[in-house]
Design a protein around this motif. Structure first.
Motif, mmCIF file in Angstrom:
data_model
loop_
_atom_site.group_PDB
_atom_site.id
_atom_site.type_symbol
_atom_site.label_atom_id
_atom_site.label_comp_id
_atom_site.label_asym_id
_atom_site.label_seq_id
_atom_site.Cartn_x
_atom_site.Cartn_y
_atom_site.Cartn_z
ATOM 1 N N ASN A 1 33.956 35.337 32.021
ATOM 2 C CA ASN A 1 34.445 33.996 32.329
ATOM 3 C C ASN A 1 34.356 33.792 33.839
ATOM 4 O OD1 ASN A 1 36.028 31.715 32.904
ATOM 5 N ND2 ASN A 1 37.420 32.101 31.208
ATOM 6 N N ILE A 2 33.582 32.822 34.302
ATOM 7 C CA ILE A 2 33.295 32.629 35.722
ATOM 8 C C ILE A 2 34.555 32.401 36.554
ATOM 9 C CG2 ILE A 2 32.971 30.134 35.532
ATOM 10 C CD1 ILE A 2 31.058 32.615 37.800
ATOM 11 N N VAL A 3 35.642 32.003 35.913
ATOM 12 C CA VAL A 3 36.901 31.791 36.633
ATOM 13 C C VAL A 3 37.326 33.062 37.358
ATOM 14 C CG1 VAL A 3 39.381 31.426 36.302
ATOM 15 C CG2 VAL A 3 37.742 29.923 35.162
ATOM 16 N N PHE A 4 37.239 34.201 36.697
ATOM 17 C CA PHE A 4 37.816 35.419 37.247
ATOM 18 C C PHE A 4 36.942 36.110 38.294
ATOM 19 C CE2 PHE A 4 39.944 34.636 33.203
ATOM 20 C CZ PHE A 4 41.227 34.468 33.699
ATOM 21 N N PRO A 5 35.608 36.079 38.188
ATOM 22 C CA PRO A 5 34.825 36.554 39.328
ATOM 23 C C PRO A 5 35.111 35.783 40.614
ATOM 24 C CG PRO A 5 33.456 36.513 37.386
ATOM 25 C CD PRO A 5 34.760 35.886 36.992
ATOM 26 N N GLU A 6 35.451 34.497 40.511
ATOM 27 C CA GLU A 6 35.801 33.745 41.724
ATOM 28 C C GLU A 6 37.130 34.226 42.290
ATOM 29 O OE1 GLU A 6 35.332 29.519 41.840
ATOM 30 O OE2 GLU A 6 33.789 29.545 40.292
ATOM 31 N N VAL A 7 38.072 34.551 41.419
ATOM 32 C CA VAL A 7 39.333 35.139 41.877
ATOM 33 C C VAL A 7 39.054 36.476 42.557
ATOM 34 C CG1 VAL A 7 41.554 36.094 41.152
ATOM 35 C CG2 VAL A 7 40.692 33.998 40.084
ATOM 36 N N LEU A 8 38.193 37.276 41.945
ATOM 37 C CA LEU A 8 37.844 38.587 42.490
ATOM 38 C C LEU A 8 37.164 38.451 43.853
ATOM 39 C CD1 LEU A 8 37.862 41.619 41.968
ATOM 40 C CD2 LEU A 8 35.678 41.351 40.763
ATOM 41 N N ARG A 9 36.375 37.402 44.001
ATOM 42 C CA ARG A 9 35.727 37.160 45.297
ATOM 43 C C ARG A 9 36.773 36.915 46.382
ATOM 44 N NH1 ARG A 9 33.038 32.965 47.533
ATOM 45 N NH2 ARG A 9 33.720 31.538 45.877
ATOM 46 N N GLY A 10 37.841 36.174 46.054
ATOM 47 C CA GLY A 10 38.918 35.957 47.001
ATOM 48 C C GLY A 10 39.641 37.247 47.337
ATOM 49 N N ILE A 11 39.831 38.105 46.335
ATOM 50 C CA ILE A 11 40.478 39.403 46.554
ATOM 51 C C ILE A 11 39.637 40.257 47.497
ATOM 52 C CG2 ILE A 11 41.082 41.581 45.412
ATOM 53 C CD1 ILE A 11 41.876 39.853 42.946
ATOM 54 N N HIS A 12 38.334 40.336 47.238
ATOM 55 C CA HIS A 12 37.448 41.128 48.091
ATOM 56 C C HIS A 12 37.420 40.576 49.515
ATOM 57 C CE1 HIS A 12 35.447 44.277 45.751
ATOM 58 N NE2 HIS A 12 35.608 43.487 44.701
ATOM 59 N N SER A 13 37.425 39.271 49.636
ATOM 60 C CA SER A 13 37.406 38.661 50.969
ATOM 61 C C SER A 13 38.620 39.093 51.792
ATOM 62 C CB SER A 13 37.380 37.132 50.839
ATOM 63 O OG SER A 13 37.526 36.510 52.091
ATOM 64 N N ALA A 14 39.790 39.089 51.151
ATOM 65 C CA ALA A 14 41.015 39.454 51.861
ATOM 66 C C ALA A 14 41.096 40.952 52.141
ATOM 67 C CB ALA A 14 42.229 39.003 51.060
ATOM 68 N N LEU A 15 40.462 41.770 51.299
ATOM 69 C CA LEU A 15 40.513 43.218 51.486
ATOM 70 C C LEU A 15 39.453 43.736 52.457
ATOM 71 C CD1 LEU A 15 41.057 44.525 47.819
ATOM 72 C CD2 LEU A 15 42.716 44.531 49.690
ATOM 73 N N ALA A 16 38.441 42.926 52.733
ATOM 74 C CA ALA A 16 37.249 43.393 53.437
ATOM 75 C C ALA A 16 37.539 44.153 54.728
ATOM 76 C CB ALA A 16 36.318 42.221 53.718
ATOM 77 N N SER A 17 38.480 43.681 55.509
ATOM 78 C CA SER A 17 38.733 44.293 56.819
ATOM 79 C C SER A 17 40.004 45.137 56.853
ATOM 80 C CB SER A 17 38.825 43.194 57.883
ATOM 81 O OG SER A 17 39.896 42.315 57.587
ATOM 82 N N THR A 18 40.541 45.481 55.690
ATOM 83 C CA THR A 18 41.854 46.148 55.668
ATOM 84 C C THR A 18 41.793 47.653 55.450
ATOM 85 O OG1 THR A 18 42.133 45.889 53.269
ATOM 86 C CG2 THR A 18 42.838 44.043 54.681
#
Length: 333
Positions: free
Chosen positions: A75-92
């Motif tokens: 379901n394309i909804v959840f990969p978009e959520v995952l993209r937001g998660i990865h974005s926030a984790l990228a530099s942490t």
């Protein structure tokens, strides 16, 4: 108030076996009688016990891990959520451990148990529906928890998302303001998607306040899809051809409804208006952009991580972050 985490000794006492027997069941090593295994597993579930697989291993860097449980990646909804998660984790420096539940609460329970065994810094989950055993494990842990997509109930720690009941209500008010009076509803399985049911309830409330009711409704006994939307709308129209607007449980279903109208020669909007939920790109790419509600999925994932990383401790008070939504007028309603 946090409880003391149950230990292997506690499980052994409750099950009436030795600690070595509990350890063998947990590690699935050695011969164990079926009745004994059942007693041990029942005690583990009742206590919310989680073995510590990180202790004494290189995985003790578990504090840099973040568990992420999603109901689906198709379901394309959840990969978009995952993209937001990865974005926030990228530099942490934190790394996500991702599990897919397939909308099954028992599957979620097993994944939570496995994740907690590695002592992650936090766990991100979807929605508020969990087994009692899952809730006990999370309550016994020191792990911070964010529940995404929904804010219509009390969270364990942090909720990030939108009010689906209010989104359904506002969609109904929007369509009533556009002159629609003969409403039909096309949906999918509510048991696996509580949020779809909340939107349905909000829609019905809006209709009731205007002195209206649903004139027709048809639900597909399974997950949403374009094919399910096409076939379910066809079934509803065969029985109720006079409705002037069909509200769908989501955009996948509504896109299928659009294809049905093309095949059946039904003029979209002129003869039958269509309205979805989610604001997916595929709906906006139709020859007539879909009228819908757009949720802020990327933002939901990003904010969840940011809130979880604000502190190393579980919040003393429950937090609810409303990411809102937007009604997209589109061209189909």
């Amino acid at each position: 108030m946090l409880q003391d985490m149950p230990t292997l000794t506690d499980v052994a006492k409750l099950a009436g076996v030795s600690e070595i027997t509990v350890s063998r069941v947990v590690r699935n090593k050695g011969p164990i009688a079926d009745a004994t295994r059942t007693r041990v597993l029942s005690a583990i579930e009742k206590l919310g016990y989680v073995p510590n697989r990180a202790a004494g291993s290189l995985a003790s860097s578990g504090s840099q891990l973040m568990g992420v449980l999603l109901p689906s990646l198709s379901n394309i909804v959840f990969p978009e959520v995952l993209r937001g998660i990865h974005s926030a984790l990228a530099s942490t420096g934190y790394q996500p451990l991702i599990g897919v539940t397939d909308y099954d609460l028992k599957t979620e329970q097993g994944i939570v148990s496995s994740l907690l065994a590695w002592q992650p810094a936090a766990i991100i989950m979807t929605g508020f529906d969990h087994t009692d055993a899952t809730r006990r494990m999370l309550a016994n842990s020191r792990v911070r928890v964010a529940e995404l997509m929904d804010i219509d109930a009390d969270p364990i720690d942090i909720a990030v998302g939108l009010s689906h009941r209010r989104a359904g209500f506002d969609a109904g008010r929007h369509l009533i303001s556009r002159g629609y009076r003969r409403f039909g509803y096309v949906g999918h399985d509510w048991d696996a998607d509580r949020r779809a049911r909340l939107r349905y309830e909000g829609l019905c409330t809006a209709l009731a306040e205007a002195g209206l009711t649903l004139e027709a409704e048809q639900r597909f006994a399974g997950p949403s899809s374009t094919i399910a939307g096409r076939d379910t709308l066809a079934a509803m129209m065969a029985k109720n051809p006079t409705i002037d607007v069909a509200v769908f449980s989501n955009d996948d279903m509504a896109v299928g409804g659009f294809f049905y109208c093309l095949t059946a020669g039904i003029a979209v909007k002129e003869k039958l208006a269509l309205f979805g939920f989610n604001g997916l790109d595929i709906g906006q790419s139709l020859p007539m952009p879909l009228s819908t509600v757009r949720s802020n999925r990327f933002l939901i994932g990003k904010i969840a991580v940011e809130k979880l990383l604000e502190s190393g401790e579980r919040p003393t008070e429950k937090q609810i972050i409303d990411t809102g939504y937007e009604i997209v007028a589109g061209a189909t309603a």
